[in-house]
Write an enzyme that holds these catalytic residues in place. Structure first.
Site, short mmCIF file in Angstrom:
data_model
loop_
_atom_site.label_atom_id
_atom_site.label_comp_id
_atom_site.label_asym_id
_atom_site.label_seq_id
_atom_site.Cartn_x
_atom_site.Cartn_y
_atom_site.Cartn_z
N ASP A 249 -3.19 6.78 -0.89
CA ASP A 249 -4.14 5.69 -1.09
C ASP A 249 -5.06 6.01 -2.24
O ASP A 249 -5.92 6.88 -2.13
CB ASP A 249 -4.94 5.51 0.20
CG ASP A 249 -6.03 4.50 0.04
OD1 ASP A 249 -5.71 3.32 -0.14
OD2 ASP A 249 -7.21 4.89 0.08
N GLY A 299 -4.04 -4.78 -2.37
CA GLY A 299 -5.44 -5.20 -2.38
C GLY A 299 -6.20 -4.44 -3.45
O GLY A 299 -6.35 -3.22 -3.34
N CYS A 306 -16.37 -3.49 -1.50
CA CYS A 306 -15.84 -3.25 -2.84
C CYS A 306 -16.69 -3.92 -3.89
O CYS A 306 -17.08 -5.07 -3.73
CB CYS A 306 -14.44 -3.83 -2.99
SG CYS A 306 -13.26 -3.15 -1.85
P1 XMP Z 1 -12.54 -4.68 4.48
O1 XMP Z 1 -12.80 -6.00 3.80
O2 XMP Z 1 -11.64 -4.84 5.67
O3 XMP Z 1 -11.73 -3.82 3.39
O4 XMP Z 1 -13.78 -3.93 4.81
C1 XMP Z 1 -11.36 -2.49 3.62
C2 XMP Z 1 -10.63 -1.95 2.40
O5 XMP Z 1 -11.51 -1.84 1.29
C3 XMP Z 1 -11.00 -0.86 0.38
N1 XMP Z 1 -12.10 0.04 -0.02
C4 XMP Z 1 -12.70 -0.01 -1.24
N2 XMP Z 1 -12.43 -0.77 -2.32
N3 XMP Z 1 -14.24 0.28 -3.45
C5 XMP Z 1 -13.21 -0.61 -3.44
O6 XMP Z 1 -12.99 -1.30 -4.46
C6 XMP Z 1 -14.55 1.08 -2.39
O7 XMP Z 1 -15.50 1.86 -2.43
C7 XMP Z 1 -13.73 0.93 -1.22
N4 XMP Z 1 -13.73 1.56 -0.01
C8 XMP Z 1 -12.72 0.98 0.70
C9 XMP Z 1 -9.91 -0.11 1.09
O8 XMP Z 1 -8.68 -0.57 0.57
C10 XMP Z 1 -10.13 -0.53 2.55
O9 XMP Z 1 -8.98 -0.42 3.33
#
Ligand code: XMP
Length: 480
Positions: A249, A299, A306
């Site tokens: 990931d 995604g 994010c």
């Molecule tokens: P949700 O919307 O369910 O998304 O909270 C979870 C997913 O967000 C991603 N993720 C990040 N993406 N910066 C990003 O651009 C970050 O700091 C970050 N942390 C998590 C990741 O794919 C997760 O499963």
């Protein structure tokens, strides 16, 4: 640059058109889904590999509910491996290597082991592995002298009920019931301890009939790895600990680094399934599949925490990303995981209808009892923390862990965060949240006359809506 700018859509831009259905109850639909080439789940929900979402407690709750949790990698290899072991040991048909104790150990040592491992009994074995007895927490409850020996407080072999290796679950159930005991040690002809069956594990089979299990009856669990540093050593140790699926990931999965790491891992982890991501395009999907991925995580920037899209200007609205990637992945028979941006159960239905096999959720699970971290109070309401793994705080902590002694002497403007941190309302048990999430999906499937997730994709017709349509879709003209 291409001259024509395509339109990209996300979940809230569309609705699914209802169609004729002969499904009488939402209980009549089957939500089983492929997570990866070789893993099937009863429910298509995956908890995100974030340090405010998935450690062992979350992974256990997810697997019991028929989904799966992916243990995050923002820790040391030993810490991540320990989390995987906790899940794999939490239940099974047969505990193959039960914790044991020697007869000459002290009562204090037995107490510490029982409490430390969160278990209720320990088989007592000699140095050849012969079974001599069992000591349980009940045996030592009223023993006040911790310096006494285990052999003097244990239930001795002569009073134990044992069974041979190969005893089935239903035979074990009979034996436990007939003799009114809770533990059944398995021994070979020479009385060597070969395993342990417990009443607690048998009862859990009934309590969680949907749970995601491996061939030995242990809960399924995944774990994340990166693409540089200790990732290979981490992956190999995770596989040795029994992890069922590895998730490679990184923020930009369509990169030389990621493809190299997929190839390297594929050749080193044997038959363990490998998910790779994150991508948002058909070409990204194809390149990861061709490198050896058993599922692709889709995604770039839709997640609740994010800020990738604002900071970098890069991303694809999630529904379009899923549609494009799923079409490509289908040609290879490889499943897609729609990762991020799921805000309500209707989004799950839309993601799966668009071609994803499962969804990964972070925010929805971040405030539950089983997520890591403590509950905090704000203005009389309960919250838990959630943070992006590329947030300033998480990045700083990772650097400090990876370079012991580094105390931030590097210019902090060096860090360009692509995530934020904050609080989410406390939501109680994961199982309650999942009942709502999966319940909404089941209803959505019945509106589309779909008994399976494959039929959901076949029957799906999306309509794009306007901002007026969105207002109409939400509660309106009422105080809530
Ligand atoms: P949700 O919307 O369910 O998304 O909270 C979870 C997913 O967000 C991603 N993720 C990040 N993406 N910066 C990003 O651009 C970050 O700091 C970050 N942390 C998590 C990741 O794919 C997760 O499963």
């Amino acid at each position: 640059m291409e001259g024509i700018i395509r339109q990209g859509l996300t979940y809230e831009d569309v609705l699914l058109v209802p169609r004729y259905s002969d499904i009488r109850s939402r209980r009549d639909v089957d939500t089983s889904a492929r997570l990866s080439r070789n893993i099937v789940l009863n429910n298509p929900i995956v908890s995100a590999n974030m340090d405010t979402v998935t450690e062992a407690d979350m992974a256990i709750a997810m697997a019991r509910a028929g989904g799966i949790g992916i243990i995050h990698r923002f820790n040391t290899v030993d810490q991540q491996v320990a989390q995987v072991r906790l899940v794999k040991r939490s239940e099974s048909f047969v505990i193959e290597n039960p914790h044991t104790i020697a007869p000459d150990e002290t009562v204090g040592e037995a107490r510490a082991l029982l409490e430390g491992h969160g278990i209720s009994s320990l088989p007592v074995v000699d140095d050849r592995g012969d079974l001599l007895g069992i000591v349980s927490s009940r045996d030592i409850l009223f023993v006040h002298d911790d310096s006494g020996h285990v052999r003097d407080v244990m239930t001795p072999h002569s009073r134990l009920i044992t069974a041979p290796v190969g005893t089935t679950i239903s035979q074990a159930e009979q034996i436990l019931q007939t003799h009114k005991v809770e533990k059944l040690p398995l021994v070979d002809q020479d009385n060597h301890l070969m395993g342990l069956i417990t009443l607690r594990d048998i009862l859990k089979l009934r309590l969680y009939p949907e749970s995601s299990k491996d061939a030995k009856g242990r809960l399924l669990v995944g774990a994340a790895v990166g693409v540089v540093g200790d990732y290979l050593e981490r992956a190999i140790e995770l596989v040795q600990a029994g992890v069922d699926v590895l998730v490679l990931d990184i923020a930009h999965g369509h990169s030389e680094n990621a493809i190299r790491a997929v190839r390297e891992l594929r050749s080193r982890i044997g038959s363990t399934d490998l998910v790779a991501g994150n991508v948002a395009t058909s070409q990204g999907t194809r390149d990861l599949v061709e490198a050896g991925a058993d599922a692709v995580k889709v995604g770039v920037g839709p997640g609740s925490i994010c800020i990738t899209r604002v900071v970098t200007g890069v991303g694809v609205p999630q529904l379009t990303a899923v549609l494009d990637s799923a079409r490509e992945a289908q040609r290879f028979g490889v499943p897609i995981i729609a990762d991020g941006g799921i805000r309500q159960s209707g989004d799950v239905t839309k993601a799966l209808a668009a071609g994803a096999s499962t969804v990964m959720v972070g925010n929805i699970l971040a405030g539950t009892r089983e997520s890591p971290g403590v509950v905090v109070m704000r203005n009389g309401r309960r919250f838990k923390a959630s943070r992006g793994m590329a947030s300033a705080e998480a990045t700083l902590q990772r650097r400090m862990r990876e370079k012991p002694g580094w105390e931030g002497e590097t210019d902090l403007t060096d860090i360009v965060p692509e995530g934020v941190e904050g609080l989410v309302p406390y939501k109680g048990d994961v199982s309650d949240v999942l009942v709502q999430l999966v319940g909404g999906l089941r209803s959505g499937m019945s509106y589309l006359g779909a008994r399976t997730l494959t039929e959901l994709q076949e029957n799906a017709e999306f309509v794009q809506i306007t901002s007026a349509g969105l207002i109409e879709s939400r509660p309106h003209d009422i105080e809530t």
